[in-house]
Design a protein around this motif. Structure first.
Motif, PDB file in Angstrom:
ATOM      1  N   GLY A  55       0.789  -1.224   0.000  1.00 18.25           N
ATOM      2  CA  GLY A  55       0.000   0.000   0.000  1.00 18.25           C
ATOM      3  C   GLY A  55       0.825   1.279   0.000  1.00 18.25           C
ATOM      4  O   GLY A  55       0.293   2.373  -0.157  1.00 18.25           O
ATOM      5  N   GLY A  57       2.819   2.149  -2.201  1.00 19.91           N
ATOM      6  CA  GLY A  57       2.850   2.688  -3.567  1.00 19.91           C
ATOM      7  C   GLY A  57       3.990   2.154  -4.410  1.00 19.91           C
ATOM      8  O   GLY A  57       4.427   2.803  -5.358  1.00 19.91           O
ATOM      9  N   LYS A  58       4.443   0.939  -4.098  1.00 21.75           N
ATOM     10  CA  LYS A  58       5.581   0.379  -4.836  1.00 21.75           C
ATOM     11  C   LYS A  58       5.303   0.265  -6.330  1.00 21.75           C
ATOM     12  O   LYS A  58       6.099   0.693  -7.148  1.00 21.75           O
ATOM     13  CB  LYS A  58       5.969  -0.999  -4.281  1.00 21.75           C
ATOM     14  N   SER A  59       4.154  -0.347  -6.664  1.00 21.21           N
ATOM     15  CA  SER A  59       3.934  -0.548  -8.096  1.00 21.21           C
ATOM     16  C   SER A  59       3.674   0.768  -8.811  1.00 21.21           C
ATOM     17  O   SER A  59       4.143   0.967  -9.924  1.00 21.21           O
ATOM     18  CB  SER A  59       2.834  -1.579  -8.358  1.00 21.21           C
ATOM     19  N   THR A  60       2.999   1.688  -8.142  1.00 18.72           N
ATOM     20  CA  THR A  60       2.773   3.007  -8.745  1.00 18.72           C
ATOM     21  C   THR A  60       4.113   3.710  -8.949  1.00 18.72           C
ATOM     22  O   THR A  60       4.376   4.311  -9.992  1.00 18.72           O
ATOM     23  CB  THR A  60       1.870   3.871  -7.826  1.00 18.72           C
ATOM     24  N   ARG A  98      -0.576  -5.220 -12.176  1.00 16.70           N
ATOM     25  CA  ARG A  98       0.325  -4.185 -11.697  1.00 16.70           C
ATOM     26  C   ARG A  98       1.113  -3.587 -12.855  1.00 16.70           C
ATOM     27  O   ARG A  98       1.427  -4.261 -13.807  1.00 16.70           O
ATOM     28  CB  ARG A  98       1.284  -4.770 -10.667  1.00 16.70           C
ATOM     29  N   LYS A 192       3.619   9.608  -1.730  1.00 13.75           N
ATOM     30  CA  LYS A 192       2.309  10.235  -1.510  1.00 13.75           C
ATOM     31  C   LYS A 192       2.462  11.650  -0.962  1.00 13.75           C
ATOM     32  O   LYS A 192       1.636  12.112  -0.169  1.00 13.75           O
ATOM     33  CB  LYS A 192       1.418   9.381  -0.593  1.00 13.75           C
ATOM     34  N   ASP A 194       1.608  14.485  -1.748  1.00 11.44           N
ATOM     35  CA  ASP A 194       0.709  15.281  -2.594  1.00 11.44           C
ATOM     36  C   ASP A 194      -0.552  15.596  -1.808  1.00 11.44           C
ATOM     37  O   ASP A 194      -0.783  15.027  -0.733  1.00 11.44           O
ATOM     38  CB  ASP A 194       0.375  14.501  -3.898  1.00 11.44           C
ATOM     39  N   ALA A 230       4.307   9.389  -6.516  1.00 12.09           N
ATOM     40  CA  ALA A 230       4.347   8.441  -7.636  1.00 12.09           C
ATOM     41  C   ALA A 230       3.125   8.647  -8.524  1.00 12.09           C
ATOM     42  O   ALA A 230       3.200   8.549  -9.742  1.00 12.09           O
ATOM     43  CB  ALA A 230       4.388   7.011  -7.099  1.00 12.09           C
ATOM     44  N   LEU A 231       2.011   8.982  -7.865  1.00 12.54           N
ATOM     45  CA  LEU A 231       0.748   9.156  -8.590  1.00 12.54           C
ATOM     46  C   LEU A 231       0.827  10.336  -9.554  1.00 12.54           C
ATOM     47  O   LEU A 231       0.383  10.256 -10.696  1.00 12.54           O
ATOM     48  CB  LEU A 231      -0.377   9.383  -7.575  1.00 12.54           C
TER      49      LEU A 231
HETATM   50  P1  GDP Z   1       1.946  -1.312  -3.339  1.00 10.18           P
HETATM   51  O1  GDP Z   1       1.061  -2.262  -2.633  1.00 10.18           O
HETATM   52  O2  GDP Z   1       3.067  -0.856  -2.462  1.00 10.18           O
HETATM   53  O3  GDP Z   1       2.423  -1.799  -4.685  1.00 10.18           O
HETATM   54  O4  GDP Z   1       1.083   0.011  -3.595  1.00 10.18           O
HETATM   55  P2  GDP Z   1       0.268   0.501  -4.894  1.00 10.18           P
HETATM   56  O5  GDP Z   1       1.218   1.067  -5.902  1.00 10.18           O
HETATM   57  O6  GDP Z   1      -0.647  -0.561  -5.328  1.00 10.18           O
HETATM   58  O7  GDP Z   1      -0.525   1.740  -4.287  1.00 10.18           O
HETATM   59  C1  GDP Z   1      -1.465   1.593  -3.231  1.00 10.18           C
HETATM   60  C2  GDP Z   1      -2.472   2.718  -3.315  1.00 10.18           C
HETATM   61  O8  GDP Z   1      -1.833   3.969  -3.087  1.00 10.18           O
HETATM   62  C3  GDP Z   1      -3.142   2.837  -4.668  1.00 10.18           C
HETATM   63  O9  GDP Z   1      -4.491   3.164  -4.466  1.00 10.18           O
HETATM   64  C4  GDP Z   1      -2.408   3.982  -5.331  1.00 10.18           C
HETATM   65  O10 GDP Z   1      -3.205   4.674  -6.273  1.00 10.18           O
HETATM   66  C5  GDP Z   1      -2.068   4.859  -4.149  1.00 10.18           C
HETATM   67  N1  GDP Z   1      -0.867   5.666  -4.407  1.00 10.18           N
HETATM   68  C6  GDP Z   1       0.333   5.210  -4.857  1.00 10.18           C
HETATM   69  N2  GDP Z   1       1.191   6.231  -4.984  1.00 10.18           N
HETATM   70  C7  GDP Z   1       0.553   7.352  -4.589  1.00 10.18           C
HETATM   71  C8  GDP Z   1       0.922   8.746  -4.498  1.00 10.18           C
HETATM   72  O11 GDP Z   1       2.040   9.159  -4.806  1.00 10.18           O
HETATM   73  N3  GDP Z   1      -0.034   9.603  -4.024  1.00 10.18           N
HETATM   74  C9  GDP Z   1      -1.266   9.183  -3.659  1.00 10.18           C
HETATM   75  N4  GDP Z   1      -2.113  10.095  -3.210  1.00 10.18           N
HETATM   76  N5  GDP Z   1      -1.651   7.891  -3.757  1.00 10.18           N
HETATM   77  C10 GDP Z   1      -0.756   6.992  -4.212  1.00 10.18           C
END
Ligand code: GDP
Length: 315
Positions: A55, A57-60, A98, A192, A194, A230-231
């Motif tokens: 959660g 944000g690794k994949s993002t 992903r 995150k 932002d 990342a978003l």
């Molecule tokens: P992972 O489980 O670490 O791979 O995380 P994900 O990349 O799946 O991201 C988990 C959630 O966080 C998703 O709903 C993303 O859209 C959100 N997210 C990821 N990066 C960011 C960011 O930079 N800003 C915000 N606001 N949300 C983010």
């Protein structure tokens, strides 16, 4: 991009990886031959480990980062260490789609790396897969891991740069980040940063910067603390610049190569353990001796030390 005679397309690279991952004896031997052949063509990438809790944000992040690198003319491989294990219960990474946009890029290669296997399982296959990607001309190899089990420690020991992604809100204990992980980090990146979390992210950045300052490390590199979104693709370029800076300093001081050599030595030891283990399991008479001695140890008629000694002597 380094031209290379191996694995001209992603399919042939994927096939080679499947061979390396196979547990069959004949495949193992074939895989070793392939690995020896490609060895002179490996080592030309920068190897980056990325970890963080689910959660974060690794994949993002990896998608944004990978797309940025591809724009710079790089070829990017992402090996996601999938912590599916009896303990974790099923796959964590594999279930959702992903990095869709990244995976559509011709110069990207994304592959889950199984973490099953005995001793050094993660490190073993992922390491060999990393070499295959390098021989295929990938200039950046990202190894992603979710902090389950020992995977982050193993990943940290096979990469040049280890990046820990964090959330803006809390201290590391609260984020479930394991002790020791921050000590392995070359950079902490607070994702995150932002919207409403921007302030909090900056506060966290300050907090960790102070903490690293207090550690007063004498090494050539003090871990950097950065923020990104990342978003919104914010600060992704700055993170890549930082990694390039690290590479330059590490190469100029000789530490880059030295670290890789030490990692190889560690790997050799791991492989040796693995091979001994395999030998122990393959030999029928040793297997039955082990079983018998284990019983005796359980019953208290033999000490663990002398049982282990008997087995090793038999080997
Ligand atoms: P992972 O489980 O670490 O791979 O995380 P994900 O990349 O799946 O991201 C988990 C959630 O966080 C998703 O709903 C993303 O859209 C959100 N997210 C990821 N990066 C960011 C960011 O930079 N800003 C915000 N606001 N949300 C983010």
């Amino acid at each position: 991009m380094t031209p290379t005679p191996f694995f001209s397309d992603r399919r042939s690279l994927a096939k080679a990886i499947t061979l390396v991952e196979s547990k069959r004896d004949d495949h193992r031997q074939e895989a070793q031959q392939v690995l020896e052949q490609i060895l002179p063509y490996t080592g030309n990438s920068i190897r980056i480990g990325i970890t963080g809790i689910p959660g974060v944000g690794k994949s993002t992040f990896i998608e944004a980062f990978g797309l940025h690198l591809i724009k710079q003319g790089k070829k990017v491989a992402v090996l996601a260490v999938d912590p599916s294990s009896p303990v974790a219960g099923g796959s964590i990474l594999g279930d959702k789609t992903r990095m869709e946009e990244l995976s559509r890029q011709e110069n990207a290669f994304i592959r889950p790396s199984p973490s099953e296997g005995s001793l050094g399982g993660v490190a073993h296959k992922t390491r060999e897969t990393m070499l295959l990607c390098e021989a295929a001309g990938y200039d950046v190899v990202i190894v992603e891991t979710v902090g389950v089990g020992q995977s982050e420690y193993e990943v940290a020991s096979m990469v040049d740069f280890f990046l820990v992604l964090m959330l803006p809100n809390a201290g590391d204990e609260l984020q479930g980040i394991k002790k020791g992980i921050l000590e392995l980090a070359d950079a902490l990146v607070i994702n995150k940063a932002d919207g409403e979390s921007l302030n909090l992210a900056q506060q966290s950045q300050q907090h960790y910067q102070n903490a690293f300052h207090l550690l007063q490390d004498n090494s050539f590199w003090t871990p950097r603390v950065m923020t990104c979104s990342a978003l919104e693709h914010k600060n992704i370029d700055a993170i890549w610049e930082m990694i390039l800076e690290y590479k330059k300093i590490a190469q100029e001081s000789g530490i880059f190569e030295q670290q890789r050599r030490e990692q190889n030595a560690q790997w050799m030891k791991k492989l040796l353990h693995e091979m001994i283990d395999l030998r122990l399991n393959q030999n029928e008479s040793i297997r039955s001796l082990s079983k018998k001695l284990e019983q005796e140890v359980v019953q208290g008629t033999c000490t663990p030390y002398s049982a282990a000694k008997k087995i090793i002597e038999k080997l």
